[in-house]
Design an enzyme around this catalytic site. Structure first.
Site, mmCIF file in Angstrom:
data_model
loop_
_atom_site.group_PDB
_atom_site.id
_atom_site.type_symbol
_atom_site.label_atom_id
_atom_site.label_comp_id
_atom_site.label_asym_id
_atom_site.label_seq_id
_atom_site.Cartn_x
_atom_site.Cartn_y
_atom_site.Cartn_z
ATOM 1 N N ASP A 1 -0.682 -6.432 2.333
ATOM 2 C CA ASP A 1 -0.697 -5.304 3.065
ATOM 3 C C ASP A 1 -1.854 -5.190 4.058
ATOM 4 O O ASP A 1 -3.006 -5.112 3.387
ATOM 5 C CB ASP A 1 -0.349 -3.778 2.504
ATOM 6 C CG ASP A 1 0.194 -2.737 3.358
ATOM 7 O OD1 ASP A 1 -0.305 -2.751 4.394
ATOM 8 O OD2 ASP A 1 1.209 -2.145 2.722
ATOM 9 N N ALA B 1 0.865 -1.273 0.072
ATOM 10 C CA ALA B 1 -0.013 -0.121 0.073
ATOM 11 C C ALA B 1 0.814 1.259 0.041
ATOM 12 O O ALA B 1 1.744 1.318 0.608
ATOM 13 C CB ALA B 1 -0.784 -0.145 1.259
ATOM 14 N N PRO B 2 0.452 2.289 -0.812
ATOM 15 C CA PRO B 2 -0.902 2.297 -1.670
ATOM 16 C C PRO B 2 -0.617 1.660 -2.987
ATOM 17 O O PRO B 2 -1.881 1.788 -3.452
ATOM 18 C CB PRO B 2 -1.040 3.866 -1.538
ATOM 19 C CG PRO B 2 0.322 4.499 -1.619
ATOM 20 C CD PRO B 2 1.140 3.434 -0.628
ATOM 21 N N GLY B 3 0.471 1.157 -3.283
ATOM 22 C CA GLY B 3 0.375 0.397 -4.426
ATOM 23 C C GLY B 3 1.506 0.855 -5.453
ATOM 24 O O GLY B 3 1.293 0.525 -6.886
ATOM 25 N N GLY B 4 2.319 1.831 -5.378
ATOM 26 C CA GLY B 4 3.379 2.439 -6.344
ATOM 27 C C GLY B 4 4.154 1.333 -6.912
ATOM 28 O O GLY B 4 4.212 1.407 -8.281
ATOM 29 N N ASP C 1 9.377 -2.708 0.095
ATOM 30 C CA ASP C 1 9.343 -1.303 0.717
ATOM 31 C C ASP C 1 8.412 -0.939 1.575
ATOM 32 O O ASP C 1 7.794 -0.262 1.726
ATOM 33 C CB ASP C 1 9.231 -0.603 -0.558
ATOM 34 C CG ASP C 1 9.609 0.878 -0.185
ATOM 35 O OD1 ASP C 1 10.812 1.132 0.491
ATOM 36 O OD2 ASP C 1 8.930 1.974 -0.776
ATOM 37 N N LYS D 1 16.086 0.230 5.976
ATOM 38 C CA LYS D 1 15.880 1.742 6.381
ATOM 39 C C LYS D 1 17.293 1.801 7.461
ATOM 40 O O LYS D 1 17.608 0.975 8.176
ATOM 41 C CB LYS D 1 14.712 1.778 7.389
ATOM 42 C CG LYS D 1 13.324 1.571 6.430
ATOM 43 C CD LYS D 1 13.259 2.300 5.205
ATOM 44 C CE LYS D 1 12.038 1.767 4.379
ATOM 45 N NZ LYS D 1 11.877 2.517 3.335
#
Length: 357
Positions: A246, A227-230, A283, A313
């Site tokens: 997600d 999410a949101p789906g990039g 991600d 990260k």
């Protein structure tokens, strides 16, 4: 040697002594110190000064340019994003005069000529009180037009690099492959599309380019923390069947697409079939330790030879030690790390490209 060639050699020697080389080095903002550390590990003693706060350094190395470039390129640095050699340097505050002098040097180099494709890359620091970089580039092109070279944005034979500060100009001429990136300063730019779901899509586009991948060559992918789906949207555009996982909501524009399976759960709660996917991407803003646990727990679903693209990260002040630990953990879990890179579109993170063996 002609009088003109002697003059050119004097200019070069002003910047680089025998057995020495000078570069403008660029990293992501706030990560220049780690790029400097990568250079120190390669070359030992490194003389450097800051040209632009937190991202651009002027570096002097005690080795020839050819050898320095070979070592840097071969080392595949994580944080060092871009290098440009410095063959010409002038102090001063008048940008027009400095640029005209740099153009004279470039014309005298003998590298530009009819049929030669040249990319002009002009950058400036925040304290350079002058026109914009694009205006300076247009000005430089006019100054070099007598060379009859073909000025191009991509596919160049040579790159002419200019870095301008409030008190000096640094110029160099190099082959595109010797700059680590053929984009100006390594700043990879993609055009934002109408209806694009998130900026995160650029990270995956850049990873595809940087790592020499072709996502359309894969058949089935799982996107963890989608999410949101990039990332999901890009893989669907490439023609893959995508399982997006997600607990948060995907963008409504994706939900009716035929190659999408959306599972609204935490990935750790799902039982996938063995070898179900040949691509795994993730991600998520999780701690590195939890990320490693999550991904390794799903590796049975990635087929042997399959690819994993993971962002990690950097959540504390020792990123190099953290990266070493994360890579060791993945390699203990049948993932072979091909590249680790802080992409231009990464922020407080790096991207790993791995293959399951």
């Amino acid at each position: 040697m002609s009088e003109h060639e002697e003059e050119k050699q004097v200019i070069v020697n002003e910047v680089q002594g025998q057995g020495e080389s000078v570069f403008v080095c660029t990293a992501n903002r706030d990560f220049a110190a780690y790029a400097q550390e990568e250079l120190r590990r390669l070359f030992g003693s490194v003389k450097s000064s800051v040209l632009s706060d937190r991202e651009v350094l002027l570096v002097k190395l005690n080795t020839t340019e050819e050898e320095a470039v070979r070592q840097i390129v071969d080392s595949r640095p994580i944080f060092l994003r871009h290098i440009q050699p410095v063959h010409f340097e002038r102090e001063g505050e008048n940008a027009g005069e400095l640029l005209a002098e740099a153009a004279s040097f470039v014309l005298g180099s003998g590298k530009l000529g009819a049929g030669v494709k040249v990319a002009l890359q002009v950058r400036k620091s925040a304290d350079a009180d002058s026109d914009s970089s694009s205006q300076l580039k247009e000005w430089l092109e006019e100054l070099l037009r007598s060379s009859e070279a073909e000025f191009v944005a991509a596919g160049a034979d040579w790159i002419v690099s200019i870095y301008l500060t409030g008190s000096a100009l640094y110029a160099g001429i190099s082959r595109p492959e010797n700059n680590l990136s053929d984009w100006s300063g390594g700043a990879v730019r993609f055009r934002r599309e109408e209806g694009q779901l998130s900026r995160a899509k650029f990270k995956l586009l850049e990873a595809e380019r940087e790592f020499g991948l072709d996502f359309s060559a894969y058949r089935s992918a799982v996107d963890i923390g989608a999410a949101p789906g990039g990332w999901t949207s890009l893989l669907l555009e490439r023609g893959l069947r995508v399982t997006a996982v997600d607990p948060a909501k995907l963008h409504p524009s994706l939900l009716k697409l035929p190659n999408l399976t959306y599972i609204r759960k935490n990935a750790g709660e799902i039982k996938f079939r063995d070898n179900e996917f040949d691509l795994l991407v993730c991600d998520m803003s999780w701690s590195p330790k939890l990320m490693v646990q999550l991904v390794t727990g799903l590796l049975h679903a990635l087929s042997p030879g399959g690819t994993a693209i993971i962002t990690i990260k950097l959540m504390h002040k020792k990123p190099m030690a953290l990266i070493k630990e994360v890579i060791a953990s993945f390699e203990d879990s049948r993932l072979q790390v091909q590249r680790a890179k802080q992409l231009f579109h990464n922020r407080e993170e790096i991207t790993l490209y791995m293959i399951k063996y």
